[in-house]
Design an enzyme around this catalytic site. Structure first.
Site, PDB file in Angstrom:
ATOM      1  N   CYS A  97      87.346 116.463-103.792  1.00  0.00           N
ATOM      2  CA  CYS A  97      87.063 116.665-105.223  1.00  0.00           C
ATOM      3  C   CYS A  97      85.831 115.859-105.622  1.00  0.00           C
ATOM      4  O   CYS A  97      85.898 114.634-105.709  1.00  0.00           O
ATOM      5  CB  CYS A  97      88.254 116.228-106.077  1.00  0.00           C
ATOM      6  SG  CYS A  97      89.752 117.192-105.783  1.00  0.00           S
ATOM      7  N   CYS A 404      83.392 134.155-102.315  1.00  0.00           N
ATOM      8  CA  CYS A 404      83.572 132.701-102.280  1.00  0.00           C
ATOM      9  C   CYS A 404      82.244 131.993-102.026  1.00  0.00           C
ATOM     10  O   CYS A 404      82.227 130.793-101.749  1.00  0.00           O
ATOM     11  CB  CYS A 404      84.608 132.313-101.224  1.00  0.00           C
ATOM     12  SG  CYS A 404      84.187 132.839 -99.547  1.00  0.00           S
TER      13      CYS A 404
END
Length: 447
Positions: A97, A404
């Site tokens: 993240c 993607c």
């Protein structure tokens, strides 16, 4: 001459403006498409991981070229009012993240800009209509994760966690707030279990899978002892997980009759089984929203012949069939084709069939196939350049492209534009909040 234990600062290259490891101070002005702050230092452009516009920062140099310096945030002298507190104690190191410091609205904005810029740069196209961003929960959304394992010979201890950002080293994790709570709970207990095993020095990785029939999949590099096998089975039972083990076998094997994992598309009243090694979407709420939007955009008529390329275990194909279309799904993996066929049978869907084919090569439509008027494709990151050429040759009227990777979507959009297709609608799908990863949907129509 002995070297010190500390890491010495690397000498700068002949044309480099800064040394690797050097700390520099600068003001940040804007963001890159992947969420790094941009500023200027001594006349050169600097990218700062973890920085936000308006911030005065000290950053450490990671890479330096003559006109561009890449850095990582070290400290803040002036803080943006938009900066968010980090939810995860590992966020500064973990490679998973990179955007936890950024407000959700700002994350969506840079992802939208990334898609628009790629379409303009590679294809010189813009959709007739931009769709609102498709979004779901910001945290607690991920129902599947792979946990890396590495035996440290010096410490004689097993590292359990995720890879560090821009490094092959691991972060030993204690939490992961993007996981669904059930899996995060397992993750907090997993390191102690694995380190207690007699064979802790011969483990490959662990995969945790949520949804229906949740599972723990362990890759081991030598046969497990009876004691280790018993410890693993007891842990899996306590956590209400099916246990799957993979040694020298190509695929993981179920232990004690563990049930095959599955997920639901509730709005279509579907349940889809899959094997631990199969690709599936990790964000169930967003997957449902994506499937719903795909059905809305493609709007298949009852009985319409639709192609689903890179169909996997039937995520879109079964939903299209449930909506009344006659669907042909094509996938490169024969094993996944078998599972898609089984999923269709279990869901009582007769107007869908599947076949295996190498989709990097020209598409060969089986003899006797109907005239396909609509197609959906969901390719991997390298896109579907060959497939869009073939779909245009088949004169397919509507093509829905799930992507993607905005760069390969833009490349393929340029190919379709050259073949007479109009980009009718496009939008991002925030499948992976707190990361810079961009998923998108685009609808093309033949002129």
């Amino acid at each position: 001459m002995k070297r010190g234990r500390g890491r010495a600062r690397a000498a700068p290259a002949a044309d480099a403006p800064a040394a690797i490891g050097q700390r520099i101070e600068l003001q940040l002005e804007r963001l890159t498409h992947d969420g790094r702050g941009i500023g200027r230092w001594r006349g050169r452009t600097v990218f700062v991981e973890g920085g936000l516009p308006g911030e005065q920062v000290q950053a450490r140099v990671l890479r330096a070229r003559s006109k561009l310096i890449e850095t990582r945030l070290e400290s803040l002298q002036q803080v943006s009012e938009l900066r968010q507190p980090l939810r995860c104690v590992h966020a500064d190191l973990c490679g998973g993240c990179s955007l936890q410091h950024m407000a959700r609205e700002q994350q969506l904005e840079i992802k939208q800009q990334a898609l628009a810029q790629q379409l303009q740069h590679f294809a010189q196209v813009e959709p007739q209509q931009w769709a609102p961003a498709l979004e779901g929960p910001a945290y607690g959304y991920r129902q599947r994760t792979r946990v890396a394992l590495r035996w440290d010979r010096g410490r004689r201890e097993l590292d359990v966690g995720f890879r560090q950002r821009a490094s092959s080293e691991l972060v030993n994790v204690e939490q992961c707030p993007v996981l669904v709570p059930e899996l995060e709970h397992v993750l907090t207990r997993l390191p102690a279990l694995l380190r207690s095993l007699d064979g802790a020095d011969a483990l490959g990785h662990v995969e945790l899978i949520g949804a229906e029939h949740p599972a723990l999949v362990l890759r081991h590099l030598r046969p497990l002892s009876e004691a280790d096998s018993n410890r693993l089975q007891a842990f899996a039972a306590e956590c209400e997980l099916g246990l799957w083990l993979q040694g020298e076998e190509a695929n993981a094997l179920a232990v004690n009759g563990a049930l095959e994992p599955a997920y639901r598309l509730t709005d279509q009243q579907l349940e889809l089984g899959f094997a631990p090694g199969d690709f599936t979407q990790v964000n169930p709420q967003m997957n449902q929203a994506m499937v719903n939007q795909a059905l809305d955009w493609l709007a298949p008529a009852s009985g319409e012949a639709v192609l689903d390329l890179f169909c996997g275990v039937g995520n879109f194909a079964l939903a299209l069939a449930r909506a009344g279309a006659k669907v042909t799904g094509i996938e490169g993996s024969a094993e996944m084709v078998a599972r898609a066929t089984d999923n269709a049978r279990k869901n009582d869907l007769d107007e869908v069939h599947f076949l295996a084919a190498d989709l990097s090569k020209p598409l060969e439509v089986p003899p006797g196939s109907p005239q396909y008027t609509a197609a959906l494709l969901d390719p991997p990151r390298d896109g579907a350049g060959q497939m869009v050429v073939d779909l245009a040759a088949l004169a397919v009227e509507r093509i829905l492209y799930i992507s993607c990777n905005p760069a390969t979507l833009a490349r393929d959009a340029g190919i379709l534009a050259g073949k007479g297709y109009t980009l009718v609608r496009a939008g991002i799908m925030d499948m992976f909040p707190q990361t810079a990863h961009v998923e998108a949907m685009a609808l093309f129509r033949r002129q």
